[in-house]
Design a protein around this motif. Structure first.
Motif, PDB file in Angstrom:
ATOM      1  N   ARG A 180      46.843  42.696  37.630  1.00 28.21           N
ATOM      2  CA  ARG A 180      45.504  42.348  37.154  1.00 28.21           C
ATOM      3  C   ARG A 180      44.626  41.835  38.295  1.00 28.21           C
ATOM      4  O   ARG A 180      43.428  42.146  38.369  1.00 28.21           O
ATOM      5  N   ALA A 181      45.227  41.043  39.186  1.00 31.04           N
ATOM      6  CA  ALA A 181      44.461  40.495  40.312  1.00 31.04           C
ATOM      7  C   ALA A 181      43.960  41.623  41.217  1.00 31.04           C
ATOM      8  O   ALA A 181      42.809  41.604  41.672  1.00 31.04           O
ATOM      9  N   TRP A 182      44.816  42.614  41.505  1.00 33.37           N
ATOM     10  CA  TRP A 182      44.415  43.733  42.345  1.00 33.37           C
ATOM     11  C   TRP A 182      43.309  44.554  41.686  1.00 33.37           C
ATOM     12  O   TRP A 182      42.306  44.887  42.326  1.00 33.37           O
ATOM     13  N   LEU A 183      43.480  44.880  40.399  1.00 38.97           N
ATOM     14  CA  LEU A 183      42.482  45.704  39.716  1.00 38.97           C
ATOM     15  C   LEU A 183      41.131  44.999  39.644  1.00 38.97           C
ATOM     16  O   LEU A 183      40.077  45.637  39.784  1.00 38.97           O
ATOM     17  N   THR A 184      41.159  43.681  39.452  1.00 40.53           N
ATOM     18  CA  THR A 184      39.905  42.917  39.389  1.00 40.53           C
ATOM     19  C   THR A 184      39.200  42.920  40.740  1.00 40.53           C
ATOM     20  O   THR A 184      37.987  43.131  40.836  1.00 40.53           O
ATOM     21  N   TRP A 185      39.949  42.676  41.811  1.00 39.62           N
ATOM     22  CA  TRP A 185      39.378  42.693  43.163  1.00 39.62           C
ATOM     23  C   TRP A 185      38.873  44.081  43.521  1.00 39.62           C
ATOM     24  O   TRP A 185      37.764  44.227  44.059  1.00 39.62           O
ATOM     25  N   ARG A 186      39.657  45.087  43.221  1.00 40.49           N
ATOM     26  CA  ARG A 186      39.265  46.458  43.567  1.00 40.49           C
ATOM     27  C   ARG A 186      37.949  46.843  42.893  1.00 40.49           C
ATOM     28  O   ARG A 186      37.062  47.432  43.526  1.00 40.49           O
ATOM     29  N   ALA A 187      37.824  46.502  41.612  1.00 37.83           N
ATOM     30  CA  ALA A 187      36.601  46.829  40.874  1.00 37.83           C
ATOM     31  C   ALA A 187      35.405  46.041  41.405  1.00 37.83           C
ATOM     32  O   ALA A 187      34.316  46.590  41.590  1.00 37.83           O
ATOM     33  N   ALA A 188      35.600  44.759  41.683  1.00 36.27           N
ATOM     34  CA  ALA A 188      34.498  43.916  42.162  1.00 36.27           C
ATOM     35  C   ALA A 188      34.023  44.350  43.543  1.00 36.27           C
ATOM     36  O   ALA A 188      32.823  44.309  43.840  1.00 36.27           O
ATOM     37  N   ALA A 189      34.957  44.772  44.396  1.00 33.20           N
ATOM     38  CA  ALA A 189      34.613  45.174  45.756  1.00 33.20           C
ATOM     39  C   ALA A 189      34.212  46.642  45.845  1.00 33.20           C
ATOM     40  O   ALA A 189      33.669  47.081  46.868  1.00 33.20           O
ATOM     41  N   GLY A 190      34.482  47.407  44.796  1.00 31.44           N
ATOM     42  CA  GLY A 190      34.159  48.829  44.813  1.00 31.44           C
ATOM     43  C   GLY A 190      34.999  49.614  45.797  1.00 31.44           C
ATOM     44  O   GLY A 190      34.533  50.577  46.416  1.00 31.44           O
ATOM     45  N   ILE A 191      36.265  49.212  45.954  1.00 38.49           N
ATOM     46  CA  ILE A 191      37.151  49.847  46.935  1.00 38.49           C
ATOM     47  C   ILE A 191      37.922  50.986  46.274  1.00 38.49           C
ATOM     48  O   ILE A 191      38.527  50.811  45.223  1.00 38.49           O
ATOM     49  N   THR A 192      37.899  52.146  46.897  1.00 40.23           N
ATOM     50  CA  THR A 192      38.718  53.274  46.431  1.00 40.23           C
ATOM     51  C   THR A 192      39.589  53.828  47.555  1.00 40.23           C
ATOM     52  O   THR A 192      40.662  54.356  47.312  1.00 40.23           O
ATOM     53  N   THR A 193      39.092  53.731  48.780  1.00 42.93           N
ATOM     54  CA  THR A 193      39.853  54.194  49.940  1.00 42.93           C
ATOM     55  C   THR A 193      39.739  53.154  51.053  1.00 42.93           C
ATOM     56  O   THR A 193      38.989  52.184  50.943  1.00 42.93           O
ATOM     57  N   GLY A 194      40.505  53.386  52.119  1.00 45.94           N
ATOM     58  CA  GLY A 194      40.425  52.476  53.253  1.00 45.94           C
ATOM     59  C   GLY A 194      41.263  51.229  53.058  1.00 45.94           C
ATOM     60  O   GLY A 194      42.090  51.148  52.137  1.00 45.94           O
ATOM     61  N   PRO A 195      41.058  50.225  53.910  1.00 42.53           N
ATOM     62  CA  PRO A 195      41.861  49.000  53.831  1.00 42.53           C
ATOM     63  C   PRO A 195      41.775  48.341  52.452  1.00 42.53           C
ATOM     64  O   PRO A 195      40.711  48.306  51.828  1.00 42.53           O
ATOM     65  N   ALA A 196      42.902  47.816  52.006  1.00 42.47           N
ATOM     66  CA  ALA A 196      42.941  47.172  50.693  1.00 42.47           C
ATOM     67  C   ALA A 196      42.227  45.831  50.692  1.00 42.47           C
ATOM     68  O   ALA A 196      41.625  45.431  49.692  1.00 42.47           O
ATOM     69  N   PHE A 197      42.286  45.125  51.821  1.00 41.89           N
ATOM     70  CA  PHE A 197      41.694  43.793  51.895  1.00 41.89           C
ATOM     71  C   PHE A 197      40.769  43.717  53.101  1.00 41.89           C
ATOM     72  O   PHE A 197      41.176  44.035  54.230  1.00 41.89           O
ATOM     73  N   LEU A 198      39.534  43.314  52.841  1.00 35.85           N
ATOM     74  CA  LEU A 198      38.486  43.335  53.857  1.00 35.85           C
ATOM     75  C   LEU A 198      37.942  41.939  54.114  1.00 35.85           C
ATOM     76  O   LEU A 198      37.983  41.073  53.228  1.00 35.85           O
ATOM     77  N   PRO A 199      37.400  41.709  55.299  1.00 41.33           N
ATOM     78  CA  PRO A 199      36.717  40.436  55.544  1.00 41.33           C
ATOM     79  C   PRO A 199      35.432  40.356  54.737  1.00 41.33           C
ATOM     80  O   PRO A 199      34.847  41.384  54.376  1.00 41.33           O
ATOM     81  N   ILE A 200      34.989  39.138  54.460  1.00 42.55           N
ATOM     82  CA  ILE A 200      33.760  38.910  53.699  1.00 42.55           C
ATOM     83  C   ILE A 200      32.910  37.907  54.469  1.00 42.55           C
ATOM     84  O   ILE A 200      33.400  36.846  54.867  1.00 42.55           O
ATOM     85  N   THR A 201      31.647  38.224  54.699  1.00 38.60           N
ATOM     86  CA  THR A 201      30.774  37.332  55.448  1.00 38.60           C
ATOM     87  C   THR A 201      30.389  36.131  54.587  1.00 38.60           C
ATOM     88  O   THR A 201      30.628  36.101  53.372  1.00 38.60           O
ATOM     89  N   VAL A 202      29.759  35.150  55.239  1.00 35.37           N
ATOM     90  CA  VAL A 202      29.314  33.958  54.506  1.00 35.37           C
ATOM     91  C   VAL A 202      28.251  34.314  53.478  1.00 35.37           C
ATOM     92  O   VAL A 202      27.991  33.550  52.541  1.00 35.37           O
ATOM     93  N   HIS A 203      27.620  35.482  53.646  1.00 36.75           N
ATOM     94  CA  HIS A 203      26.606  35.934  52.699  1.00 36.75           C
ATOM     95  C   HIS A 203      27.192  36.837  51.612  1.00 36.75           C
ATOM     96  O   HIS A 203      26.451  37.401  50.809  1.00 36.75           O
ATOM     97  N   GLY A 204      28.522  36.973  51.603  1.00 37.32           N
ATOM     98  CA  GLY A 204      29.185  37.736  50.557  1.00 37.32           C
ATOM     99  C   GLY A 204      29.225  39.230  50.786  1.00 37.32           C
ATOM    100  O   GLY A 204      29.513  39.994  49.857  1.00 37.32           O
ATOM    101  N   ARG A 205      28.979  39.670  52.013  1.00 36.85           N
ATOM    102  CA  ARG A 205      29.014  41.099  52.292  1.00 36.85           C
ATOM    103  C   ARG A 205      30.386  41.502  52.847  1.00 36.85           C
ATOM    104  O   ARG A 205      30.979  40.776  53.647  1.00 36.85           O
ATOM    105  N   LEU A 206      30.828  42.681  52.424  1.00 35.36           N
ATOM    106  CA  LEU A 206      32.132  43.176  52.857  1.00 35.36           C
ATOM    107  C   LEU A 206      32.071  43.761  54.258  1.00 35.36           C
ATOM    108  O   LEU A 206      31.105  44.450  54.613  1.00 35.36           O
ATOM    109  N   GLY A 207      33.113  43.491  55.048  1.00 32.47           N
ATOM    110  CA  GLY A 207      33.261  44.155  56.330  1.00 32.47           C
ATOM    111  C   GLY A 207      33.853  45.534  56.116  1.00 32.47           C
ATOM    112  O   GLY A 207      34.207  45.916  54.994  1.00 32.47           O
TER     113      GLY A 207
END
Length: 344
Positions: free
Chosen positions: A235-262
């Protein structure tokens, strides 16, 4: 190296060095010898040392990013000065909670890498950095950092960490990261290398391809849905994946102080930091590290009665691994203990 660069290097010779004037032809030969020496030293340098220097430089980059956020001024990575190098030592000690011996190696890695890029690192800078390090090496608590085997996280501690997770995208990522690390019995480097497109959602949970790292073979594992929604890796993975809009590439990405994905994967050091920081925020009584999730899975699975070979399939340990059997002995310590029910 150009002739002008050679002249500048000679102008920066150590105090007391003999003053010698060379003609252009001699300078050209000396420059070629310098370049050949660098190539030779690089060729004979062990692979592990090179990888260590690369990690040191990645931390130096992270330090500069941290510094830029606080000062509003991004310094060039080539600014290896007394001030920045001492600041790096203090940052590793207070922010990264690094052991003094590890910090000592980081100083070397940064200076060697910088010199390889043509940067003249002042001797005063390295001397000052090690002066700042000296009292840390005299501190028993600091010297104890990183020693001994990692504390194995428990399901209760995972629930404690979940209760303290921060709101927003960063909190979703952090929870998914350490629960995934637990679910696959993963090393920090393995978690950092996970890819979204090789984590497949099926009816029972997740099928995860754990890539090869540090010469270890890859493996394919399954992660079941957990009974407790708060600590369910699926459930934790599916929630993160949906919120981040990740389908390909690294599973876990850095996030800036402004909430933007690296767009690059987290480093293994960042994975370890997220786990340690999450545990500290939750007030977990023991200090957890990146390896705590892996150790915790093995001991928890064993206490639940899982077979040794099934646990090894998940963790990727060899059959004769001393580390694996150490975890099993720890998990079995109170099972049919020799002192139990013996008439005392």
């Amino acid at each position: 190296m150009t002739v002008n660069a050679s002249v500048e290097a000679l102008a920066l010779r150590p105090s007391g060095a003999p003053s010698t004037t060379y003609d252009a032809a001699t300078l050209a030969v000396l420059a070629a010898m310098e370049e050949a020496a660098e190539k030779h030293l690089d060729a004979i340098r062990p692979h592990n040392t090179k990888r260590g220097y690369a990690n040191d430089w990645a931390l130096w980059q992270e330090f500069h990013g941290w510094l830029a956020q606080r000062t509003g001024q991004a310094l060039p990575l080539t600014a290896v000065t007394k001030g920045t190098l001492v600041g790096f030592v203090v940052w590793l000690d207070t922010i990264k909670i690094a052991a003094p011996n590890s910090i000592d190696r980081r100083i070397t890695g940064v200076t060697v890498t910088a010199r390889g890029l043509g940067v003249e690192v002042p001797k005063a800078a390295t001397v000052a950095a090690r002066q700042a390090l000296k009292p840390m090496k005299n501190d028993p608590e600091r010297m104890a950092r990183g020693r001994g085997k990692a504390a194995a996280v428990t399901p209760e501690q995972l629930r404690q960490m979940n209760a303290a997770v921060t709101d927003g995208l960063t909190g979703l990522r952090d929870r998914a990261l350490w629960l995934m690390a637990f679910g696959i019995a993963g090393r920090s480097a393995e978690v950092a290398e996970l890819r979204a497109d090789t984590i497949t959602h099926v009816s029972q949970g997740l099928e995860v391809h754990v890539p090869a790292v540090k010469g270890r073979p890859p493996r394919d594992v399954v992660v079941h849905y957990g009974k407790n929604p708060d600590t369910c890796p699926v459930r934790a993975w599916l929630t993160w994946r949906a919120a981040a809009g990740i389908t390909t590439g690294p599973a876990f990405l850095p996030i800036t102080v402004h909430g933007r994905l690296g767009d690059r994967a987290l480093s293994p050091e960042a994975v370890r930091e997220i786990i340690a920081r999450s545990a500290e925020r939750a007030g977990v009584a023991v200090r957890l590290t990146g390896h705590s999730m892996r150790a915790g899975f093995i001991t928890t699975s064993r206490k639940a009665g899982k077979r040794e070979e099934k646990i090894r399939e998940q963790s990727g340990h060899a059959e004769n691994s001393p580390a694996f059997w150490g975890y099993i002995r720890e998990a079995d310590k109170w099972t049919d203990a020799a002192s139990e029910d013996i008439g005392l």
